[in-house]
Design a protein around this motif. Structure first.
Motif, mmCIF file in Angstrom:
data_model
loop_
_atom_site.group_PDB
_atom_site.id
_atom_site.type_symbol
_atom_site.label_atom_id
_atom_site.label_comp_id
_atom_site.label_asym_id
_atom_site.label_seq_id
_atom_site.Cartn_x
_atom_site.Cartn_y
_atom_site.Cartn_z
ATOM 1 N N CYS A 231 -43.802 50.460 -54.037
ATOM 2 C CA CYS A 231 -43.004 51.327 -53.158
ATOM 3 C C CYS A 231 -43.670 52.675 -52.875
ATOM 4 C CB CYS A 231 -41.623 51.586 -53.764
ATOM 5 S SG CYS A 231 -40.654 50.096 -54.069
ATOM 6 N N GLY A 232 -44.616 53.059 -53.711
ATOM 7 C CA GLY A 232 -45.276 54.335 -53.494
ATOM 8 C C GLY A 232 -44.939 55.353 -54.570
ATOM 9 N N GLN A 233 -45.774 56.380 -54.675
ATOM 10 C CA GLN A 233 -45.646 57.372 -55.733
ATOM 11 C C GLN A 233 -44.316 58.120 -55.691
ATOM 12 O OE1 GLN A 233 -48.792 60.298 -55.735
ATOM 13 N NE2 GLN A 233 -48.361 60.949 -57.832
ATOM 14 N N GLU A 234 -43.731 58.217 -54.491
ATOM 15 C CA GLU A 234 -42.475 58.951 -54.359
ATOM 16 C C GLU A 234 -41.330 58.298 -55.139
ATOM 17 O OE1 GLU A 234 -43.003 56.326 -50.645
ATOM 18 O OE2 GLU A 234 -44.241 57.630 -51.917
ATOM 19 N N SER A 235 -41.501 57.058 -55.563
ATOM 20 C CA SER A 235 -40.451 56.368 -56.324
ATOM 21 C C SER A 235 -40.495 56.699 -57.808
ATOM 22 C CB SER A 235 -40.577 54.848 -56.151
ATOM 23 O OG SER A 235 -41.716 54.353 -56.843
ATOM 24 N N LEU A 236 -41.580 57.331 -58.270
ATOM 25 C CA LEU A 236 -41.782 57.492 -59.707
ATOM 26 C C LEU A 236 -40.725 58.379 -60.363
ATOM 27 C CD1 LEU A 236 -43.375 57.023 -62.278
ATOM 28 C CD2 LEU A 236 -44.916 58.897 -61.609
ATOM 29 N N VAL A 237 -40.456 59.533 -59.762
ATOM 30 C CA VAL A 237 -39.472 60.452 -60.332
ATOM 31 C C VAL A 237 -38.157 60.269 -59.584
ATOM 32 C CG1 VAL A 237 -38.858 62.866 -60.735
ATOM 33 C CG2 VAL A 237 -41.224 62.108 -61.037
ATOM 34 N N GLY A 238 -37.138 59.821 -60.302
ATOM 35 C CA GLY A 238 -35.853 59.568 -59.658
ATOM 36 C C GLY A 238 -35.107 58.446 -60.343
ATOM 37 N N ILE A 239 -34.095 57.918 -59.683
ATOM 38 C CA ILE A 239 -33.204 56.954 -60.316
ATOM 39 C C ILE A 239 -33.874 55.618 -60.630
ATOM 40 C CG2 ILE A 239 -31.125 57.962 -59.330
ATOM 41 C CD1 ILE A 239 -31.070 55.769 -57.249
ATOM 42 N N ALA A 240 -35.012 55.326 -59.993
ATOM 43 C CA ALA A 240 -35.693 54.054 -60.245
ATOM 44 C C ALA A 240 -36.882 54.227 -61.174
ATOM 45 C CB ALA A 240 -36.164 53.434 -58.928
ATOM 46 N N GLY A 241 -37.141 55.458 -61.598
ATOM 47 C CA GLY A 241 -38.325 55.704 -62.396
ATOM 48 C C GLY A 241 -38.053 56.537 -63.627
ATOM 49 N N ILE A 242 -38.773 57.621 -63.741
ATOM 50 C CA ILE A 242 -38.642 58.514 -64.884
ATOM 51 C C ILE A 242 -38.199 59.882 -64.399
ATOM 52 C CG2 ILE A 242 -40.315 57.286 -66.306
ATOM 53 C CD1 ILE A 242 -42.449 59.209 -65.383
ATOM 54 N N ASP A 243 -37.832 60.742 -65.336
ATOM 55 C CA ASP A 243 -37.376 62.086 -64.994
ATOM 56 C C ASP A 243 -38.511 63.095 -65.149
ATOM 57 O OD1 ASP A 243 -34.840 61.067 -64.598
ATOM 58 O OD2 ASP A 243 -34.214 61.465 -66.671
ATOM 59 N N GLN A 244 -38.449 64.149 -64.374
ATOM 60 C CA GLN A 244 -39.488 65.171 -64.440
ATOM 61 C C GLN A 244 -39.540 65.813 -65.818
ATOM 62 O OE1 GLN A 244 -41.780 65.874 -61.955
ATOM 63 N NE2 GLN A 244 -42.737 67.076 -63.606
ATOM 64 N N ASP A 245 -38.387 65.947 -66.487
ATOM 65 C CA ASP A 245 -38.416 66.582 -67.811
ATOM 66 C C ASP A 245 -39.154 65.728 -68.836
ATOM 67 O OD1 ASP A 245 -36.475 64.644 -67.932
ATOM 68 O OD2 ASP A 245 -34.997 65.877 -68.987
ATOM 69 N N MET A 246 -39.227 64.406 -68.622
ATOM 70 C CA MET A 246 -40.042 63.555 -69.489
ATOM 71 C C MET A 246 -41.510 63.907 -69.327
ATOM 72 S SD MET A 246 -38.436 59.769 -68.853
ATOM 73 C CE MET A 246 -36.699 59.377 -69.081
ATOM 74 N N ILE A 247 -41.939 64.033 -68.078
ATOM 75 C CA ILE A 247 -43.340 64.348 -67.790
ATOM 76 C C ILE A 247 -43.698 65.712 -68.365
ATOM 77 C CG2 ILE A 247 -45.020 64.740 -65.948
ATOM 78 C CD1 ILE A 247 -43.323 62.845 -64.188
ATOM 79 N N ASP A 248 -42.818 66.684 -68.174
ATOM 80 C CA ASP A 248 -43.072 68.043 -68.657
ATOM 81 C C ASP A 248 -43.150 68.077 -70.184
ATOM 82 O OD1 ASP A 248 -42.989 68.821 -66.020
ATOM 83 O OD2 ASP A 248 -40.932 69.566 -66.103
ATOM 84 N N TYR A 249 -42.219 67.378 -70.829
ATOM 85 C CA TYR A 249 -42.190 67.373 -72.290
ATOM 86 C C TYR A 249 -43.448 66.717 -72.851
ATOM 87 C CZ TYR A 249 -40.421 66.983 -77.054
ATOM 88 O OH TYR A 249 -40.275 67.103 -78.421
ATOM 89 N N ALA A 250 -43.820 65.580 -72.280
ATOM 90 C CA ALA A 250 -45.009 64.870 -72.759
ATOM 91 C C ALA A 250 -46.273 65.702 -72.540
ATOM 92 C CB ALA A 250 -45.136 63.534 -72.045
ATOM 93 N N GLY A 251 -46.301 66.460 -71.461
ATOM 94 C CA GLY A 251 -47.460 67.296 -71.199
ATOM 95 C C GLY A 251 -47.647 68.392 -72.230
#
Length: 332
Positions: A231-251
């Motif tokens: 579907c494309g990268q735009e699907s990654l963060v949102g209801i079908a993917g992961i949350d931005q706070d996951m990415i931030d925390y892992a970073g």
């Protein structure tokens, strides 16, 4: 038979075959929307109800008893797994959020005319995995308990009351504990990504062990990664993917989180630390992110990319995916 007449019959036969194939292709991804129309028909009747008994009678006769297979399966799941009183759940939202449902009616009542774009994602999946057989997807109105999910074994349920919005959606009636809904920017595009994510689960050949952190991480992570892939990268963060706070925390906590994840794979009692618990020290359902990163690493580490995608679609051996990823490097 003249050449012209013969040519006419040949052309007609080709066109008829083409039309039949197209109709068959449409059937492979059936979207069922009857529940939405039944719901709004029920609401219009309830406006004239003069008692609680009248309201419950209309709710049952005009909505619950007319439920699609998908809605029936979902409601049965809620009753058996979460001990829900279905009548009371619907009575609560009908009474509490009339402005909301009125503002959403133009969007939700027209839902079938907004689904055509979703088919292109399924065609991309079939190009890689021609054996894919997709289930019917049921677009319904629940009671704000899920945006969409697969009800075991293979029912795809979409809760439209909680998954799409427009700039005209009226949230004025919602209390603070519904901030997850009010602050969610999901659109019809996000709904499409979620439909793909949940359908991908139906193609997986393993049912995750209830207490296996690895199984759950890989099955969910694969669905997230593949949704992004198709579907494309735009699907990654949102209801079908992961949350931005996951990415931030892992970073910020990369070594710590991956070291602890590796340790917890041997400790199923720590399952709730990674999935569906508000008591975890990590962002909610952090295991989705861990699984996504493992599946992405697996894909990048394989020479035959098409075969890697097939393996991620069917998921018959989560341990194989894990061991052929670059998991250990994440903790360095």
């Amino acid at each position: 038979m003249s050449k012209k007449i013969k040519l006419f019959f040949i052309i007609s036969s080709v066109l008829l075959l083409s039309f039949s194939c197209q109709k068959e292709k449409e059937k492979s991804n059936k979207f069922v929307t009857q529940d939405v129309h039944n719901f709004y028909d029920m609401l219009s009747q309830i406006e004239n109800a003069t008692s609680l008994n009248d309201t419950l009678k209309i709710l049952n006769e005009s909505y619950l008893q007319k439920a699609s297979i998908g809605l029936k399966d979902y409601l049965e799941y809620e009753k058996s797994s979460n001990n829900r009183d279905i009548e009371q759940e619907y009575l609560k939202i009908i009474r509490s959020f009339p402005k909301y449902f009125k503002s959403q009616k133009p969007l939700l009542s027209d839902i079938e005319n907004q689904l055509d774009e979703f088919d292109k994602y399924f065609q991309k999946i079939k190009e890689v995995y021609p054996d894919a057989k997709f289930q019917s997807t049921y677009f319904s109105i629940g009671f704000f308990n899920t945006q969409g999910q697969m009800v075991y074994p293979k029912t795809i349920f979409m809760g439209l009351e909680a998954s799409i919005r427009t700039d005209k959606t009226d949230y004025s009636e919602f209390p603070e504990n519904y901030s997850w809904l009010v602050d969610d920017p999901s659109t019809i595009n996000d709904l499409g990504y979620l439909v793909v994510h949940e359908n991908l689960h139906t193609l997986q050949q393993i049912k995750a062990n209830e207490n296996s952190i690895l199984d759950q991480a890989i099955t969910e992570g694969a669905a997230v990664f593949l949704t992004e892939h198709f579907c494309g990268q735009e699907s990654l963060v949102g209801i079908a993917g992961i949350d931005q706070d996951m990415i931030d925390y892992a970073g910020k906590n990369r070594t710590e989180i991956w070291t602890e994840f590796g340790t917890d794979l041997k400790n199923p009692e720590n399952f709730s630390k990674w999935f569906w618990s508000t008591n975890s020290k990590y962002p909610y359902s952090m295991g989705y992110y861990m699984g996504y990163m493992i599946c992405k690493s697996f894909y990048e580490n394989q020479k035959d990319k098409q075969d890697a995608i097939k393996k991620l679609i069917v998921i018959n051996d989560p341990k194989f995916i894990f061991e052929h990823s670059q998991f250990k490097k994440f903790a360095e």
